[in-house]
Structure formats: C-alpha cells, structure tokens
Design an enzyme around this catalytic site. Structure first.
Site, short mmCIF file in Angstrom:
data_model
loop_
_atom_site.label_atom_id
_atom_site.label_comp_id
_atom_site.label_asym_id
_atom_site.label_seq_id
_atom_site.Cartn_x
_atom_site.Cartn_y
_atom_site.Cartn_z
N ASN A 9 0.86 -1.18 0.00
CA ASN A 9 0.00 0.00 0.00
C ASN A 9 0.90 1.23 0.00
O ASN A 9 1.49 1.57 1.01
CB ASN A 9 -0.88 -0.03 1.26
CG ASN A 9 -1.72 1.22 1.42
OD1 ASN A 9 -1.83 2.02 0.48
ND2 ASN A 9 -2.31 1.40 2.59
N TRP A 10 0.98 1.87 -1.17
CA TRP A 10 1.89 3.01 -1.30
C TRP A 10 1.32 4.26 -0.64
O TRP A 10 2.01 5.27 -0.52
CB TRP A 10 2.18 3.30 -2.77
CG TRP A 10 2.94 2.22 -3.50
CD1 TRP A 10 3.37 1.01 -2.98
CD2 TRP A 10 3.39 2.25 -4.86
NE1 TRP A 10 4.03 0.31 -3.94
CE2 TRP A 10 4.06 1.03 -5.11
CE3 TRP A 10 3.28 3.19 -5.89
CZ2 TRP A 10 4.62 0.74 -6.36
CZ3 TRP A 10 3.82 2.89 -7.14
CH2 TRP A 10 4.50 1.68 -7.36
N LYS A 11 0.05 4.23 -0.28
CA LYS A 11 -0.64 5.40 0.31
C LYS A 11 -0.44 6.62 -0.60
O LYS A 11 -0.42 6.48 -1.81
CB LYS A 11 -0.14 5.65 1.73
CG LYS A 11 -0.19 4.39 2.58
CD LYS A 11 -0.01 4.68 4.03
CE LYS A 11 0.07 3.36 4.79
NZ LYS A 11 0.06 3.54 6.22
N HIS A 96 -9.36 0.74 4.87
CA HIS A 96 -8.09 0.98 5.57
C HIS A 96 -8.36 1.89 6.76
O HIS A 96 -9.20 2.80 6.69
CB HIS A 96 -7.08 1.61 4.62
CG HIS A 96 -5.70 1.63 5.19
ND1 HIS A 96 -5.30 2.58 6.10
CD2 HIS A 96 -4.64 0.79 5.03
CE1 HIS A 96 -4.04 2.34 6.45
NE2 HIS A 96 -3.63 1.26 5.82
N GLU A 98 -6.86 4.36 7.89
CA GLU A 98 -6.71 5.79 7.62
C GLU A 98 -7.97 6.35 6.98
O GLU A 98 -8.34 7.50 7.20
CB GLU A 98 -5.46 6.03 6.75
CG GLU A 98 -4.19 5.84 7.56
CD GLU A 98 -2.99 5.36 6.78
OE1 GLU A 98 -2.98 5.44 5.54
OE2 GLU A 98 -2.02 4.89 7.43
N GLU A 168 -5.11 -5.26 10.60
CA GLU A 168 -4.12 -4.21 10.82
C GLU A 168 -4.43 -3.48 12.12
O GLU A 168 -5.28 -2.58 12.15
CB GLU A 168 -4.15 -3.20 9.67
CG GLU A 168 -3.88 -3.81 8.31
CD GLU A 168 -3.34 -2.77 7.35
OE1 GLU A 168 -2.24 -2.97 6.84
OE2 GLU A 168 -4.00 -1.75 7.13
N GLY A 174 2.48 2.24 10.73
CA GLY A 174 3.39 3.37 10.55
C GLY A 174 4.05 3.84 11.84
O GLY A 174 4.65 4.91 11.88
N SER A 214 3.64 -2.15 10.40
CA SER A 214 5.10 -2.14 10.57
C SER A 214 5.73 -3.49 10.26
O SER A 214 6.69 -3.91 10.93
CB SER A 214 5.47 -1.67 11.98
OG SER A 214 4.99 -0.36 12.20
N GLY A 235 2.90 -1.18 4.29
CA GLY A 235 2.88 0.26 3.99
C GLY A 235 4.30 0.72 3.67
O GLY A 235 4.82 0.52 2.58
N GLY A 236 4.94 1.33 4.67
CA GLY A 236 6.25 1.95 4.49
C GLY A 236 7.26 1.08 3.73
O GLY A 236 7.94 1.56 2.81
C1 PEP Z 1 -0.68 0.02 6.13
O1 PEP Z 1 -0.91 1.20 6.11
O2 PEP Z 1 -1.47 -0.76 5.56
C2 PEP Z 1 0.52 -0.44 6.82
C3 PEP Z 1 0.55 -1.68 7.21
O3 PEP Z 1 1.49 0.48 7.04
P1 PEP Z 1 2.96 0.23 7.68
O4 PEP Z 1 3.47 -1.05 7.08
O5 PEP Z 1 3.76 1.41 7.26
O6 PEP Z 1 2.78 0.13 9.15
#
Ligand code: PEP
Length: 251
Positions: A9-11, A96, A98, A168, A174, A214, A235-236
């Site tokens: 997920n590049w957001k 998600h 967010e 999640e 994040g 994470s 994500g990241g």
């Molecule tokens: C996400 O936003 O779906 C996610 C898992 O982010 P991160 O890996 O950066 O915690």
C-alpha cells in the site's frame, strides 16, 4: 486453496515517474518469487494506468487503495469501481484504518463499496483492526469480530472467494510497533473462527488473512510462520523494492 499474498500500500507517496520506476523494479525482482506467492501493488489513483503498463508481462497485480460508494455520476473527486476495473485493476483495498479515521468510512459504506467492487470483478482487500484504546481495554477481539460481521456477513461464501482480509492493528500502522507474531496469530485465528461460524470450516480455511502494521524484512518471517497469517499488507516497507521483495520471500 488458501493463497499467500504480499500487497504494498503506497498510500499518498511517489510522483507518477517515481511510482513507475518503483513498479518496474518490483516487477523485475518479482520474477524470482515462488509461484504460490501473489504480489500486489496499490499506488495512488493517478498512477494506476502508468503503473499497470509498467507491470505488464510480470506477475505483479494492481490494486487501488479505495473506490467510490456510488456507481457513477455527480460525485466530484470520486473514482468508481467500474473505472478501476477498466484500467484494468485486479484489486481494491477497502476500509483501511486511515480511511475509517480521516474520511469517515463506516462499515455500512464498506458493504456498498465491497458490493460494487465485486460486481465489477475487482477483488477486495478488506482491512479491519482495533485502535490502541480498544486494545488496552481488552476489546480487540470484539471490535474485529464486529467489523467482520458488519461487512462480510452481507456477502455469500461465493463472494468470499474474491475477498481477502487484512488485520491491521491501528497502533502498529506506521508506528514501528509491530504486533508480536503471537498477538497477530490469536486475532487471525479468531477471524478465521468468526468466518467458520457463519460460512463453514472450508470457507474459513480457504480465506487469505494478511497482517499489516510495521511489517518489514526483519519480522516478516516470524509473522508468516504462524498458521493463520497468510501474508502481509505492507505500507512503508513497500516503497523500497528490495524490502518489499524481501518480505515476499519470507514464507
Ligand atoms: C498500512 O498502512 O497498511 C501499513 C501496514 O502500514 P505500515 O506497514 O507502514 O505500518
């Protein structure tokens, strides 16, 4: 058969040229992945066509990060499931945290969005998870069950073949704080039992349940070794091809 998936997920990150370069690198490096691992990238809407082109001929699939809760028409700024399917996009992420937190995404809206996505032949990665307050109050099992029931119980066992669940925990997204493999596994097993209670054991066993929060090369192996964790929503770490591929090679 349960599928193993790693989705990035590049957001709201990368420009179009940066995204295309990242997609090309992911596509090239994905060639050496075992065939039982499905790799997906979810760039912003603006990137989907160009990234889709960059992925052509590779085994990496394309996902959106959201879709509209309306079919078409006067909904300025929204992107319909049919538009995503026409790119073509194979998946969309829905729900998600967010989007739930900043854009008022409710379970009711997610039922509508999931229906529209499935009707347009898009597969859905449905996100669920508790926040820190809920975890500290010991309500995480209830919160996640409710999110699953409120959305997925409106669908059939046949529909579930095209839905992937991503657990999640919001406190791990994040933040650098990962749920331990044991913490993640107990919720994944719980999710599977909720699905089994409604749709039967076979459907639950076939369901792919991803962990997100994470997840990185250093912890993916331990997480993916758990019997109910079938991959990750990343994500990241999905913004660096090497890290993303290292995670996908952790099964
Ligand atoms: C996400 O936003 O779906 C996610 C898992 O982010 P991160 O890996 O950066 O915690």
């Amino acid at each position: 058969m349960r599928k193993y998936i790693v989705a990035g997920n590049w957001k709201m990150n990368t420009t179009v040229p940066e995204g295309v370069a990242l997609a090309k690198e992911v596509a090239e490096k994905a060639a050496s992945l075992p065939s039982n691992v499905e790799l997906i990238v979810a760039p912003p809407f603006t990137h989907l066509s160009a990234v889709g082109q960059a992925l052509k001929g590779s085994k990496v699939l394309l996902s959106a990060q959201n879709c509209a809760d309306q079919e078409k028409g006067a909904y300025t700024g929204e992107v319909a499931a049919a538009m995503l399917a026409s790119i073509p996009c194979q998946y969309t992420i829905l729900g998600h945290s967010e989007r739930r937190q900043y854009y008022g995404e409710t379970d009711e809206k997610l039922v509508v969005k999931t229906r529209l996505a499935l009707d347009n032949a898009l597969k859905v990665i449905l996100c669920v998870g508790e926040n820190l307050k809920e975890r500290e109050a010991g309500k995480h099992f209830d919160i996640v069950s409710a999110q699953i029931e409120n959305v997925l119980f409106h669908f059939s066992a046949e529909d579930l073949k095209n839905i992937v669940i991503a657990y999640e925990p919001v406190w791990a997204i994040g933040t650098g704080k990962t749920a331990t493999a044991a913490q993640a596994e107990e919720i994944h097993a719980h999710i599977r039992s909720v699905i089994a209670g409604r749709f039967g054991l076979d459907v639950a066993e076939d369901m792919t349940i991803l962990y997100g929060g994470s997840c990185k090369p250093s912890n993916a192996k331990e997480l993916f070794a758990e019997k109910d964790i079938d991959g990750g929503l990343i994500g990241g770490a999905s913004l660096k091809a090497d890290d993303f591929l290292a995670i996908a090679s952790s099964f």
